[in-house]
Design an enzyme around this catalytic site. Structure first.
Site, PDB file in Angstrom:
ATOM      1  N   ASP A  98       1.040  -1.418  -0.160  1.00 29.78           N
ATOM      2  CA  ASP A  98       0.053   0.006  -0.046  1.00 29.78           C
ATOM      3  C   ASP A  98       0.959   1.349   0.056  1.00 29.78           C
ATOM      4  O   ASP A  98       1.423   1.506   0.877  1.00 29.78           O
ATOM      5  CB  ASP A  98      -0.950  -0.009   1.334  1.00 29.78           C
ATOM      6  N   LYS A 110       2.923  11.174  -3.716  1.00 28.67           N
ATOM      7  CA  LYS A 110       1.712  10.628  -4.373  1.00 28.67           C
ATOM      8  C   LYS A 110       0.886  11.536  -5.161  1.00 28.67           C
ATOM      9  O   LYS A 110       0.346  11.170  -6.122  1.00 28.67           O
ATOM     10  CB  LYS A 110       0.954   9.656  -3.485  1.00 28.67           C
ATOM     11  N   GLU A 152      -7.159   0.585  -4.695  1.00 26.12           N
ATOM     12  CA  GLU A 152      -7.214   0.540  -3.336  1.00 26.12           C
ATOM     13  C   GLU A 152      -8.659  -0.308  -2.674  1.00 26.12           C
ATOM     14  O   GLU A 152      -8.610  -1.148  -1.688  1.00 26.12           O
ATOM     15  CB  GLU A 152      -6.939   1.899  -2.542  1.00 26.12           C
ATOM     16  N   ASP A 166     -12.976   5.777   2.302  1.00 30.45           N
ATOM     17  CA  ASP A 166     -11.394   5.911   2.664  1.00 30.45           C
ATOM     18  C   ASP A 166     -11.269   7.144   2.881  1.00 30.45           C
ATOM     19  O   ASP A 166     -11.161   8.188   1.960  1.00 30.45           O
ATOM     20  CB  ASP A 166     -10.560   5.348   1.231  1.00 30.45           C
TER      21      ASP A 166
HETATM   22  P1  ADP Z   1      -3.016   7.478   3.533  1.00 34.67           P
HETATM   23  O1  ADP Z   1      -3.790   6.607   2.848  1.00 34.67           O
HETATM   24  O2  ADP Z   1      -3.276   9.153   2.834  1.00 34.67           O
HETATM   25  O3  ADP Z   1      -1.487   7.303   3.481  1.00 34.67           O
HETATM   26  P2  ADP Z   1      -3.656   6.995   6.171  1.00 34.67           P
HETATM   27  O4  ADP Z   1      -4.537   5.879   5.925  1.00 34.67           O
HETATM   28  O5  ADP Z   1      -2.214   6.298   6.727  1.00 34.67           O
HETATM   29  O6  ADP Z   1      -3.411   7.831   5.021  1.00 34.67           O
HETATM   30  O7  ADP Z   1      -4.108   8.034   7.089  1.00 34.67           O
HETATM   31  C1  ADP Z   1      -3.369   8.852   7.748  1.00 34.67           C
HETATM   32  C2  ADP Z   1      -4.263   9.859   8.602  1.00 34.67           C
HETATM   33  O8  ADP Z   1      -4.831   9.139   9.776  1.00 34.67           O
HETATM   34  C3  ADP Z   1      -3.550  10.927   9.336  1.00 34.67           C
HETATM   35  O9  ADP Z   1      -4.256  12.164   9.154  1.00 34.67           O
HETATM   36  C4  ADP Z   1      -3.547  10.698  10.720  1.00 34.67           C
HETATM   37  O10 ADP Z   1      -3.638  11.717  11.656  1.00 34.67           O
HETATM   38  C5  ADP Z   1      -4.805  10.093  10.858  1.00 34.67           C
HETATM   39  N1  ADP Z   1      -5.116   9.005  12.068  1.00 34.67           N
HETATM   40  C6  ADP Z   1      -4.528   8.109  12.360  1.00 34.67           C
HETATM   41  N2  ADP Z   1      -4.835   7.704  13.556  1.00 34.67           N
HETATM   42  C7  ADP Z   1      -5.925   8.558  13.878  1.00 34.67           C
HETATM   43  C8  ADP Z   1      -6.851   8.404  15.158  1.00 34.67           C
HETATM   44  N3  ADP Z   1      -6.758   7.559  16.174  1.00 34.67           N
HETATM   45  N4  ADP Z   1      -7.919   9.439  15.109  1.00 34.67           N
HETATM   46  C9  ADP Z   1      -7.696  10.181  14.018  1.00 34.67           C
HETATM   47  N5  ADP Z   1      -7.060  10.344  13.005  1.00 34.67           N
HETATM   48  C10 ADP Z   1      -5.955   9.368  12.807  1.00 34.67           C
HETATM   49 MG    MG Z   2      -4.615   4.963   2.029  1.00 33.37          MG
END
Ligand code: ADP
Ligand code: MG
Length: 616
Positions: free
Chosen positions: A24, A86, A186, A210
């Site tokens: 991913d 990205k 995804e 998502d």
């Molecule tokens: P991407 O797909 O863009 O790489 P992710 O799915 O890894 O992103 O999500 C990252 C986001 O999730 C960040 O903005 C992070 O602050 C948020 N995040 C992670 N844990 C929590 C939580 N417990 N509560 C709220 N937001 C969260």
């Molecule tokens: Mg993602």
């Protein structure tokens, strides 16, 4: 053609004893996973999180560091810390010009039509180079974990990614030493992780919600006989957890009586990190208390909810729009699944539960679900599934030679046959009437390393300036593996066609060798390809500059032309050399001087065209 085992339902290739990884590659975080004893397992460096921040830091020697260590540099060295790559994949400068403010690092404004470049130190990087660094880091984690070299993987991308964004992702994989067997959507990966493909009871509709760090998308999938189809996808590429962080930061700034224009970049980043911590904590507790340079900052749950609500409401509106696009009423959705770290915000589930009758499913960790699904897809490709049938595929990629001796793939390897694809090209010289088309087979970036299958000439193109003719080259491989190549100039309808017995005369061993070679030479190939692309860009610009000097000699003094001529002369020398960064740098400087002069010439042209026309 080669005969290989293919999964009846998915069309995937089987070979024995393979370990294929699932990746991913996220905007904010990236993960790598595999199937271990039949169960998806996300891999991590000993003692650290499985989420690798998709951040690259370049130190003074231009050496790259990837992951959490790089993320920590956001506060101290933002110019050399690259995040959200990205967003730049497969994009031109024009595509991203509006959002340039968002990036703390330099996005180079040279040729607006070509793909973006990023400058750090004295080096220029493409988004492909940068993503490759993240993918290399993931490879390292996998190899450390399984204790041997790995090379095959599948990588996930958003459902809305176009061809060039998908191709860029594949190229990044190649550059990192991966053999990218497949690019998977995804949302499809998320649905695979939940095992919906195995539930046999007729057709099912799944909504995948998502919400990541910087992007939101909702995809409606339908599953029929084990095959997923994306019915619709709607989203906002500038909506996510970052916006929540920003809303909280603004709240803290006004609470502390701070002035944003007085804060240093690093201080703002510190506040952002504090805001992210507040957001995570307020998912469970009623109050957050933090400290910023001795100042106490407080956020209560009700205030937090007030800040979050407009953001979540936007995602709900987009969800409704996606259902409408798919032509489905909410009652037709059998399952909603949650993906992305930001779905941990409790309000997400609340609002979705209000909207849908279907269960809102987050039993699989929303951070990991896409990577787990990628691992499931990889396992299917590795052949650890039933339902196998023999089918024919193209064993090697088919393409044509483009400027500088580059291989441009038209039908990628492992395409099921019969298959067909086309692509548009143009001429590179003014008044060009013939175009030679050379057809090659193989995986290397330079045609000289691939196998030539044949060539022919498209004749009788009416003379036009370079870049104007629109020539479509079409490849068709029929069920017998015979390749037919057709070329057509669309403005004049000139057409030629040849038939090539493509795949015959090459043994399985030769084929295997070619594949191994392509992986072995990936890094060198990509380097040479980047150099040739820089040279092509430089030659185009030199051509335009010379034309400009000729056409506007009366508009400028020789002194005004001097700096332009000087850099052009320099560039002419550099084009002969091997230093792509120096070439980009000269293009960049030339462009800065040429642009205001081009504007002067343009104004003059307008004045002249108006002169003598009287308005009665
Ligand atoms: P991407 O797909 O863009 O790489 P992710 O799915 O890894 O992103 O999500 C990252 C986001 O999730 C960040 O903005 C992070 O602050 C948020 N995040 C992670 N844990 C929590 C939580 N417990 N509560 C709220 N937001 C969260
Ligand atoms: Mg993602």
């Amino acid at each position: 053609m080669s005969r290989v085992a293919i999964d009846l339902q998915s069309g995937d290739v089987k070979q024995d004893d393979r370990l294929i990884l699932g990746i991913d590659l996220g905007t904010t975080n990236s993960l790598i996973a595999l199937i271990h004893n039949g169960v998806p397992e996300v891999l991590r460096h000993e003692g650290s999180s499985a989420l690798v921040p998709s951040v690259i830091y370049f130190n003074e020697e231009n050496k790259a560091v990837v992951g959490q260590t790089a993320k920590d540099k956001l506060t101290t060295d933002p110019e050399n810390t690259i995040f959200s790559v990205k967003r730049l994949m497969g994009r031109s400068f024009n595509d991203v010009a509006d959002s340039r403010e968002f990036f703390s690092y330099e996005i180079v404004d040279t040729d607006t039509e070509s793909l973006v470049k990023i400058k750090s130190g004295n080096k220029f990087y493409t988004p492909i180079d940068l993503s490759a660094l993240v993918l290399k880091e993931l490879k390292k984690i996998a190899e450390e974990k399984v204790g041997r070299q790995v090379s095959e993987c599948v990588i996930t991308v958003p459902a809305y990614f176009n061809d060039s964004q998908r191709q860029a992702t594949k190229d990044a994989g190649k550059l990192a030493g991966w053999d990218v067997l497949r690019i998977v959507n995804e949302p499809t990966a998320a649905a695979l992780a939940y095992g919906f493909d195995k539930s046999a009871d007729g057709s099912r509709n799944i909504a995948v919600y998502d919400l990541g760090g910087g992007t939101f998308d909702l995809s409606v999938l339908t599953l029929e006989d084990g095959v997923f189809e994306v019915l619709s996808t709607k989203g906002d590429t500038w909506l996510g957890g970052d916006d929540v962080d920003k809303a909280i930061t603004d709240y803290f700034i006004s609470q502390g009586g701070l002035r944003i224009d007085r804060l240093k970049k690093g201080q703002i980043q510190t506040l952002r990190l504090l805001s992210e911590a507040a957001k995570k904590q307020l998912g469970q507790s009623d109050i957050f208390e933090g400290d910023f340079e001795g100042m106490k900052l407080v956020l209560r749950r009700e205030d937090y909810r007030r800040l979050v609500e407009p953001i979540i409401n936007k995602t709900i509106d987009l969800t409704k729009a996606a259902l409408k696009d798919a032509g489905l009423d909410q009652s037709k959705i059998d399952e909603v699944i949650l993906v992305g770290g930001s779905t941990r915000i409790p309000m997400v589930k609340e609002k979705l539960a209000e909207m849908f009758d279907a269960p809102i499913n987050d039993t699989i960790n929303p951070d990991e679900v896409v990577a787990q699904g990628a691992a499931v897809q990889a396992d299917i490709l590795a052949g650890n599934q039933n339902n196998l049938l023999l089918l024919d595929v193209t064993p090697l990629s088919l393409g044509i030679e483009t400027v500088g001796g580059l291989m441009d793939v038209i039908i990628p390897r492992n395409s099921k046959i019969p298959s067909g694809a086309g692509r548009h090209y143009t001429t590179s010289v003014d008044g060009q009437v013939n175009l030679r088309i050379s057809v090659f087979q193989g995986e290397r970036d330079l045609v000289q390393d691939n196998r030539k299958l044949g060539e022919f000439t498209l004749k009788g193109i009416p003379p036009m300036p370079a870049g104007i003719p629109k020539i479509e080259v079409i490849f068709k491989v029929d069920a017998d593996g015979i390749l037919i190549v057709k070329a057509r100039e669309e403005r004049s309808n000139t057409e030629t066609e040849v038939e090539i017995k493509a795949q015959y005369g090459i043994s399985e061993e030769e084929m295997a060798l070619m594949l191994i070679d392509s992986i072995k030479h990936a890094e060198e190939d990509v380097r040479i390809k980047a150099l040739i692309e820089a040279r092509n860009e430089a030659n185009n610009i030199l051509h335009a500059t010379k034309k400009f000097l000729r056409q506007h000699a009366d508009l400028f003094t020789p002194q005004q032309f001097d700096p332009l001529k000087e850099i052009a002369g320099e560039l002419e020398v550099l084009v002969q050399g091997e230093d792509k960064d120096a070439i980009h740098d000269a293009i960049h400087r030339l462009d800065r001087i040429a642009r205001p002069m081009a504007e002067v010439a343009m104004d003059d042209a307008i004045r002249q065209s108006l002169a003598g026309k009287s308005i009665v």
